[in-house]
Design an enzyme around this catalytic site. Sequence first.
Site, mmCIF file in Angstrom:
data_model
loop_
_atom_site.group_PDB
_atom_site.id
_atom_site.type_symbol
_atom_site.label_atom_id
_atom_site.label_comp_id
_atom_site.label_asym_id
_atom_site.label_seq_id
_atom_site.Cartn_x
_atom_site.Cartn_y
_atom_site.Cartn_z
ATOM 1 N N GLY A 12 0.844 -1.207 0.000
ATOM 2 C CA GLY A 12 0.000 0.000 0.000
ATOM 3 C C GLY A 12 0.874 1.249 0.000
ATOM 4 N N LEU A 14 1.367 3.584 2.216
ATOM 5 C CA LEU A 14 2.170 3.739 3.430
ATOM 6 C C LEU A 14 3.118 2.554 3.594
ATOM 7 C CD1 LEU A 14 2.886 5.081 6.128
ATOM 8 C CD2 LEU A 14 0.904 3.932 7.144
ATOM 9 N N ILE A 39 -4.391 -10.432 6.508
ATOM 10 C CA ILE A 39 -4.365 -10.287 7.977
ATOM 11 C C ILE A 39 -5.650 -10.769 8.652
ATOM 12 C CG2 ILE A 39 -2.621 -8.455 8.033
ATOM 13 C CD1 ILE A 39 -4.942 -6.458 8.583
ATOM 14 N N THR A 103 -7.404 6.700 11.582
ATOM 15 C CA THR A 103 -7.865 7.743 10.663
ATOM 16 C C THR A 103 -8.489 8.964 11.351
ATOM 17 O OG1 THR A 103 -9.496 8.142 8.897
ATOM 18 C CG2 THR A 103 -10.055 6.450 10.479
ATOM 19 N N TYR A 127 -17.009 2.583 7.734
ATOM 20 C CA TYR A 127 -15.538 2.578 7.682
ATOM 21 C C TYR A 127 -14.958 3.173 8.962
ATOM 22 C CZ TYR A 127 -10.923 4.554 6.675
ATOM 23 O OH TYR A 127 -9.595 4.921 6.756
#
Length: 291
Positions: A12, A14, A39, A103, A127
């Site tokens: 990804g 990051l 995961i 986030t 989310y």
Amino acid sequence: MNRRAAVFGASGQLGVELVRELEARGYYTAGWARHQLDITDAAAVERALASAEVEIVFNAAAYNQVDVAEKEPLAALQVNALAVRNLALACRQIDARLVHFSTDYVFDGQTSHPYTEDAPTHPLSAYAVSKLAGEVYAQAYLGQPLVVRTCGVFGPGGKFTARGNFVELMLRLAGSGRPIRVVEDHVASPTFAPWLAARSLDLAERGHCGVFHIGGGTPIAWFDFARMIFEAAGLRPELTPTNEREYRTVARRPKYSALSNAKMETAGVEPLPPLRQALEIYFAQRDARPS
Ligand SMILES: NC(=O)c1ccc[n+]([C@@H]2O[C@H](COP(=O)([O-])OP(=O)(O)OC[C@H]3O[C@@H](n4cnc5c(N)ncnc54)[C@H](OP(=O)(O)O)[C@@H]3O)[C@@H](O)[C@H]2O)c1
């Protein structure tokens, strides 16, 4: 002997920067992309960490499809919450530290000042709930996890990921030649992925735990960010402001979600340079990386 680290979600935006930063600092780094290790598979996570023998684990994996999550909240919860429990349990088994990323969307946006870590959370979407639950799982199973909340991540790796990022979206829209409308009434602090990776590692290496905010440091409306992107890219598409009333999204989003980096800076970690500088580096790195 080299220090040893693991990165989940290593392909990804990051994740690639974390692997790069860790290797640059001399860590032996085990990194897994989703196709190598999912995961949500608790046994696979446990096996991978047991054999990697790492002292620190970075979770850059996430379900980030904010609007789609409204239709499939369970999928978001499985990756962003239950899988964090898998990671926390596996870290506990091997006595490793967990650095987990969350986030700005844990907040409801009913403010006009950058959010500090002690501000009350109030997620507005499936989310956002799943990400807040992930923070709670990390803290429930581990004594000293480091939870880094960030905002509007953009890194040159976004050119290659399925999800991309806001900069890539703007470039794509400019390439289409059609007029572009971007909201002017939502403010965030877009964050350059390489700097996020470096500052997160700085915090971890100094032994910090708990919740820290690492945002880009420049609160800016998405419309103004789009304008800055086009200036930095030398493009002049037809760009007009819109607002959340005209531009409805499936998921509710906080109107103001810039993050304060004051706690990070007080902890002795260097402030982030200006956003415009991040864009210049972004374009230089993006063009240097093969397609
Ligand atoms: N992007 C943003 O604007 C933003 C804003 C605030 C916070 N954050 C947080 O910052 C962190 C890093 O985000 P990012 O921008 O780097 O996201 P990203 O580019 O979308 O990367 C997320 C990575 O996680 C992987 N992944 C998804 N489900 C997985 C699973 N079940 N097992 C293993 N890997 C899985 C994805 O693989 P696939 O591509 O194969 O699915 C992808 O490589 C996340 O915690 C995110 O929630 C991001």
